[in-house]
Design an enzyme around this catalytic site. Structure first.
Site, PDB file in Angstrom:
ATOM      1  N   GLU A 149      48.835 -28.475 -49.727  1.00  0.00           N
ATOM      2  CA  GLU A 149      49.486 -28.991 -48.593  1.00  0.00           C
ATOM      3  C   GLU A 149      49.086 -29.952 -48.015  1.00  0.00           C
ATOM      4  OE1 GLU A 149      48.908 -26.600 -44.834  1.00  0.00           O
ATOM      5  OE2 GLU A 149      47.080 -25.745 -45.020  1.00  0.00           O
ATOM      6  N   LEU A 160      48.015 -23.941 -43.492  1.00  0.00           N
ATOM      7  CA  LEU A 160      48.821 -23.170 -42.549  1.00  0.00           C
ATOM      8  C   LEU A 160      49.721 -23.313 -43.250  1.00  0.00           C
ATOM      9  CD1 LEU A 160      48.439 -23.461 -39.568  1.00  0.00           C
ATOM     10  CD2 LEU A 160      49.680 -25.137 -39.567  1.00  0.00           C
ATOM     11  N   TYR A 186      44.824 -24.739 -31.954  1.00  0.00           N
ATOM     12  CA  TYR A 186      45.711 -24.844 -31.066  1.00  0.00           C
ATOM     13  C   TYR A 186      46.761 -25.564 -32.005  1.00  0.00           C
ATOM     14  CZ  TYR A 186      45.484 -28.046 -34.905  1.00  0.00           C
ATOM     15  OH  TYR A 186      45.710 -29.234 -36.495  1.00  0.00           O
ATOM     16  N   LYS A 245      44.953 -21.865 -37.510  1.00  0.00           N
ATOM     17  CA  LYS A 245      44.960 -23.374 -36.863  1.00  0.00           C
ATOM     18  C   LYS A 245      43.446 -23.794 -36.245  1.00  0.00           C
ATOM     19  CE  LYS A 245      49.306 -26.708 -35.093  1.00  0.00           C
ATOM     20  NZ  LYS A 245      48.346 -27.422 -36.590  1.00  0.00           N
ATOM     21  N   HIS A 261      25.137 -19.332 -31.745  1.00  0.00           N
ATOM     22  CA  HIS A 261      26.426 -19.212 -32.912  1.00  0.00           C
ATOM     23  C   HIS A 261      26.859 -18.236 -33.034  1.00  0.00           C
ATOM     24  CE1 HIS A 261      23.994 -22.473 -34.635  1.00  0.00           C
ATOM     25  NE2 HIS A 261      24.976 -22.358 -36.234  1.00  0.00           N
ATOM     26  N   ARG A 290      52.124 -17.751 -33.570  1.00  0.00           N
ATOM     27  CA  ARG A 290      51.280 -17.974 -34.481  1.00  0.00           C
ATOM     28  C   ARG A 290      50.057 -18.777 -33.770  1.00  0.00           C
ATOM     29  NH1 ARG A 290      52.308 -23.956 -37.770  1.00  0.00           N
ATOM     30  NH2 ARG A 290      51.851 -24.570 -36.363  1.00  0.00           N
TER      31      ARG A 290
HETATM   32  N1  PMP Z   1      49.207 -27.624 -42.755  1.00  0.00           N
HETATM   33  C1  PMP Z   1      48.398 -27.888 -42.109  1.00  0.00           C
HETATM   34  C2  PMP Z   1      47.483 -28.810 -42.623  1.00  0.00           C
HETATM   35  C3  PMP Z   1      48.811 -28.588 -40.248  1.00  0.00           C
HETATM   36  O1  PMP Z   1      48.138 -29.733 -39.997  1.00  0.00           O
HETATM   37  C4  PMP Z   1      50.448 -28.611 -39.825  1.00  0.00           C
HETATM   38  C5  PMP Z   1      50.314 -29.133 -38.453  1.00  0.00           C
HETATM   39  N2  PMP Z   1      49.925 -29.156 -37.866  1.00  0.00           N
HETATM   40  C6  PMP Z   1      51.039 -28.665 -41.141  1.00  0.00           C
HETATM   41  C7  PMP Z   1      50.677 -28.029 -41.775  1.00  0.00           C
HETATM   42  C8  PMP Z   1      52.585 -27.899 -40.258  1.00  0.00           C
HETATM   43  O2  PMP Z   1      52.735 -26.949 -39.079  1.00  0.00           O
HETATM   44  P1  PMP Z   1      53.826 -27.425 -37.791  1.00  0.00           P
HETATM   45  O3  PMP Z   1      55.026 -28.102 -39.009  1.00  0.00           O
HETATM   46  O4  PMP Z   1      53.570 -26.526 -37.799  1.00  0.00           O
HETATM   47  O5  PMP Z   1      53.459 -28.699 -37.158  1.00  0.00           O
END
Ligand code: PMP
Length: 287
Positions: A180, A205, A33, A147, A102, A52
């Site tokens: 994160e 991410l 997504y 993602k 699967h 991305r």
């Molecule tokens: N880390 C994770 C695990 C996330 O889900 C997100 C948001 N989607 C981010 C970081 C931040 O990413 P972005 O700046 O692209 O929204």
């Protein structure tokens, strides 16, 4: 204005928007997504988000459901039909519908859904006080750079935060380093004014807000270090903040029970937040 969603080629009333029970997203979380911010009627960093998105699909060997140009048109039409000016557009692509098994199905078309919604600005209280974060062990898989819609550990982390009255949960790896947040990237400012965030790799991410803020930090002449920082280092940091497409640059003033710095939103964090808003206002792509 009644809400509408784009579901596999059709715009449908939001309340009736549905996918098949054998969609592989529903059964295996076999999909990806993106969330793109809409700021004053402009899409922020749309190209980077689509880069991305294509990368995530490539890593999972899912085909693009339509051309990139067509995706952009559908995003704009979805936004137009919903009259959204400040909020988000959500895009989800799964491997498609197939009898449950699967391994990858043969000849299945990827499924595409887009929804959009208006979002309120952050409350004055949150901005004045800053966000509290709690910490949880990072129990995710080793490809957090994709993602993926498989978000159970993130769901559990955010729930842990909510139950503690916190805005976000920082995930901590087995060596005591912060990876994160559950839906944000994590940053600190050291005592000598260096801005630190974990280097992009398989463990996080690579946030689009992170990428754009790094460019702003460098162009404004601040010192950036892309390296891991431990929870111990974060607890004694001068400032801390988080970034994402919906949090922008948001100060963190408490980590578990420890106030960050003097317990108030950091000065450099405030400057970076303003730079990021200036960037959104000037660099957005009007729809
Ligand atoms: N880390 C994770 C695990 C996330 O889900 C997100 C948001 N989607 C981010 C970081 C931040 O990413 P972005 O700046 O692209 O929204």
């Amino acid at each position: 204005m009644p809400r509408e969603a784009f579901v596999n080629g059709r715009y449908v009333p939001h309340a009736q928007a549905a996918v098949h029970i054998e969609d592989r997203g529903y059964q295996f979380a076999d999909g990806i997504y993106e969330v793109v911010t809409l700021h004053n009627g402009a899409l922020i960093d749309e190209e980077l988000h689509l880069d991305r998105l294509e990368r995530s699909l490539g890593e999972l060997r899912i085909a693009m459901p339509m051309s990139r140009a067509a995706m952009k048109l559908v995003a704009r039409e979805t936004i137009r039909r919903n009259g959204v000016s400040n909020g988000i557009i959500y895009m989800q692509i799964t491997r498609g519908v197939a009898p449950r098994d699967h391994k990858f199905p043969h000849k299945t078309c990827p499924a595409l859904v887009m929804t959009t919604r208006q979002m309120k600005p952050h409350s004055a209280k949150l901005l004045a006080e800053g966000a509290k974060v709690v910490t949880v062990p990072d129990i995710r898989w080793s490809r957090c750079d994709i993602k993926s819609i498989s978000l159970l550990p993130n769901v559990l982390a955010k729930q842990a935060a909510a139950e503690e009255g916190a805005y976000e949960a920082w995930q901590v790896d087995a060596d005591g380093f912060v990876t994160e947040g559950s839906s944000t990237n994590a940053w600190i400012v050291t005592g000598d004014g260096k801005v630190v965030t974990r280097a992009a790799g398989h463990e996080i991410l690579n946030g689009i807000t992170r990428i754009s803020l790094i460019k702003l930090i460098e162009s404004q002449g601040y010192t950036l270090e892309e390296r891991s920082f431990s929870l111990d280092e974060a607890r004694v940091a001068k400032e801390a903040f988080i970034t994402s497409s919906t949090s922008f640059v948001l100060p963190v003033t408490q980590i578990d029970d420890t106030p960050v710095g003097n317990g108030h939103p950091g000065i450099l964090t405030g400057k970076l937040r303003r730079h990021y808003f200036d960037f959104m206002t000037s660099a957005g792509d009007p729809i």
